[in-house]
Design a protein around this motif. Structure first.
Motif, mmCIF file in Angstrom:
data_model
loop_
_atom_site.group_PDB
_atom_site.id
_atom_site.type_symbol
_atom_site.label_atom_id
_atom_site.label_comp_id
_atom_site.label_asym_id
_atom_site.label_seq_id
_atom_site.Cartn_x
_atom_site.Cartn_y
_atom_site.Cartn_z
ATOM 1 N N UNK A 36 42.863 -45.948 29.083
ATOM 2 C CA UNK A 36 42.099 -46.987 29.969
ATOM 3 C C UNK A 36 40.775 -47.037 29.455
ATOM 4 N N UNK A 37 40.115 -48.039 30.006
ATOM 5 C CA UNK A 37 38.633 -48.266 29.632
ATOM 6 C C UNK A 37 37.766 -47.141 30.092
ATOM 7 N N UNK A 38 38.104 -46.798 31.255
ATOM 8 C CA UNK A 38 37.127 -45.740 31.823
ATOM 9 C C UNK A 38 37.331 -44.359 31.101
ATOM 10 N N UNK A 39 38.647 -44.200 30.729
ATOM 11 C CA UNK A 39 38.921 -42.797 30.087
ATOM 12 C C UNK A 39 38.478 -42.670 28.526
ATOM 13 N N UNK A 40 38.106 -43.739 27.967
ATOM 14 C CA UNK A 40 37.740 -43.650 26.444
ATOM 15 C C UNK A 40 36.230 -43.101 26.371
ATOM 16 N N UNK A 41 36.235 -42.154 25.413
ATOM 17 C CA UNK A 41 34.680 -41.799 25.213
ATOM 18 C C UNK A 41 34.430 -42.358 23.736
ATOM 19 N N UNK A 42 33.253 -43.455 23.838
ATOM 20 C CA UNK A 42 32.832 -44.078 22.636
ATOM 21 C C UNK A 42 31.902 -43.008 21.798
ATOM 22 N N UNK A 43 31.702 -43.566 20.368
ATOM 23 C CA UNK A 43 30.985 -42.606 19.723
ATOM 24 C C UNK A 43 29.533 -42.659 20.283
ATOM 25 N N UNK A 44 29.209 -43.441 20.979
ATOM 26 C CA UNK A 44 27.927 -43.306 21.836
ATOM 27 C C UNK A 44 27.800 -42.077 22.823
ATOM 28 N N UNK A 45 29.022 -42.202 23.635
ATOM 29 C CA UNK A 45 29.332 -41.358 24.688
ATOM 30 C C UNK A 45 29.333 -39.644 23.829
#
Length: 400
Positions: free
Chosen positions: A300-309
């Protein structure tokens, strides 16, 4: 090319033109996703190799926004011609330079082959004249070929399994509509495996560290990291157990060798196991697109960790704001959110019938497609693609 209205020219997972305004907007999205942090005192000097996209770009932007780093970003990008736009990385670099300047940062961007002795000499000269010793060297290169500076031989990397052929379901798009197909890869030869290690392994990383050491350009408490990936058992046959995995194992062996032979009493060397991401490098790996889209659906959107994160997390560890999260092979881990057993169990469940999974909920596939298009500046929210745009964009000038 001048100012004109352009449309994407796409063939599968390759888009051969880029949109300048879209690329700039995608860079601003990464920048704005990084929480700013007040910083005082001496600005750390950073050298990022592979700074024009993916994790290299995210690490440079996070270092600038949260730690006030100064230094050099190196990328190898195409300026474009009268008939073709510049590469997406060219436009992203121009946008990064604008953000750095607006924030008062002191970042120089060099366009050159980071595998070449000439580029290395140019970087060393600029460090000596302007920035001084390096505190953090970030190695984030993903290249299809490399010329060995010692022999002049050109090595080409391949994405193949080792020890046997590999067939896997794959995510395809027909006019933007997700479909499930399949991909079959033949096993790599010994020569192909060796060439991939030459391109994507640790040999070049070691040359950079040794060059900095030879020129007395290792800062006090010097740390160098090289970006790596482990991923899932689902993708292992074509990744960690394939030619790319052989190169990553060499990268990890290089970290241990640097720590033992070059950096005792002078610094630290680690590989960094990042989590999945949609990058120009990752979209070239068969089956990874489908795996990544199903992973996004599982998280889901909240669980995804972006490259920025993940870049923010990495800087917290490099600056000792938080403790190093090392595994039993002394690799810095940023991928706990991806390899969590419950998450992987859900992805495996979806993978058992990917056509049904995508048909039941195409959101993950649609998200992946949008992320892929945004790599080249297309379908980025807020960009007017009907308006003419200046496609001839200058590379950032050398800072005075």
């Amino acid at each position: 090319m001048g100012q004109q209205q352009i449309t994407p020219k796409q063939r599968g997972y390759l888009i051969v033109n880029a949109h300048p305004a879209g690329c700039a907007a995608s860079v601003r999205q990464v920048w704005e996703a990084i929480p700013p942090e007040p910083h005082e005192g001496r600005a750390p000097v950073v050298l990022v190799l592979g700074a024009s996209g993916g994790y290299g770009m995210a690490v440079l932007l996070a270092g600038l926004r949260r730690h006030g780093v100064r230094g050099i970003g190196v990328a190898f990008e195409n300026a474009g011609t009268e008939r073709r736009t510049a590469s997406a990385g060219w436009y992203r670099t121009a946008a990064m330079a604008e953000l750095a300047s607006a924030s008062g940062g002191d970042i120089s961007f060099l366009n050159g082959d980071a595998h070449a002795d000439g580029t290395r000499a140019e970087v060393l000269k600029l460090l000596t004249e302007r920035y001084g010793p390096v505190d953090h060297l970030v190695y984030s290169l993903a290249a299809p070929r490399r010329t060995d500076p010692a022999t002049g031989e050109i090595h080409h990397s391949v994405i193949k399994p080792i020890g046997g052929d590999f067939t896997s379901p794959a995510l395809l798009f027909e006019d933007g509509t997700p479909q499930i197909g399949s991909v079959h890869l033949t096993a790599a030869t010994d020569a192909e495996r060796a060439a991939t290690v030459k391109v994507m392994g640790g040999e070049d990383w070691e040359l950079w560290v040794r060059a900095l050491a030879d020129e007395n350009l290792l800062g006090e408490g010097f740390t160098t990291v090289a970006l790596s990936y482990v991923g899932s058992p689902i993708t292992a046959p074509v990744y960690r157990q394939g030619t790319i995995g052989a190169a990553k194992e060499d990268l990890e062996a290089t970290a241990r060798r640097l720590q033992a032979d070059v950096l005792p009493g002078r610094g630290r060397a680690f590989t960094v196991v990042a989590g999945a991401a949609v990058t120009q490098a990752s979209t070239a790996i068969p089956s990874v697109a489908l795996y990544t889209s199903l992973l996004r659906e599982a998280l889901g959107e909240r669980g995804w960790r972006t490259t920025a994160d993940q870049a923010v997390d990495l800087w917290a560890q490099l600056t000792d704001t938080t403790a190093l999260n090392l595994d039993d092979q002394d690799r810095i881990r940023l991928d706990g959110w991806e390899v969590d057993p419950a998450v992987q169990a859900r992805v495996l469940e979806l993978w058992s019938d990917p056509a049904a999974a995508v048909a039941a909920d195409p959101a993950g596939a649609a998200w992946f497609y949008a992320q892929f298009r945004a790599l080249y500046g297309w379908d980025v929210p807020g960009v007017d693609y009907a308006a003419p745009v200046e496609t001839s964009v200058a590379w950032p000038p050398r800072r005075p």
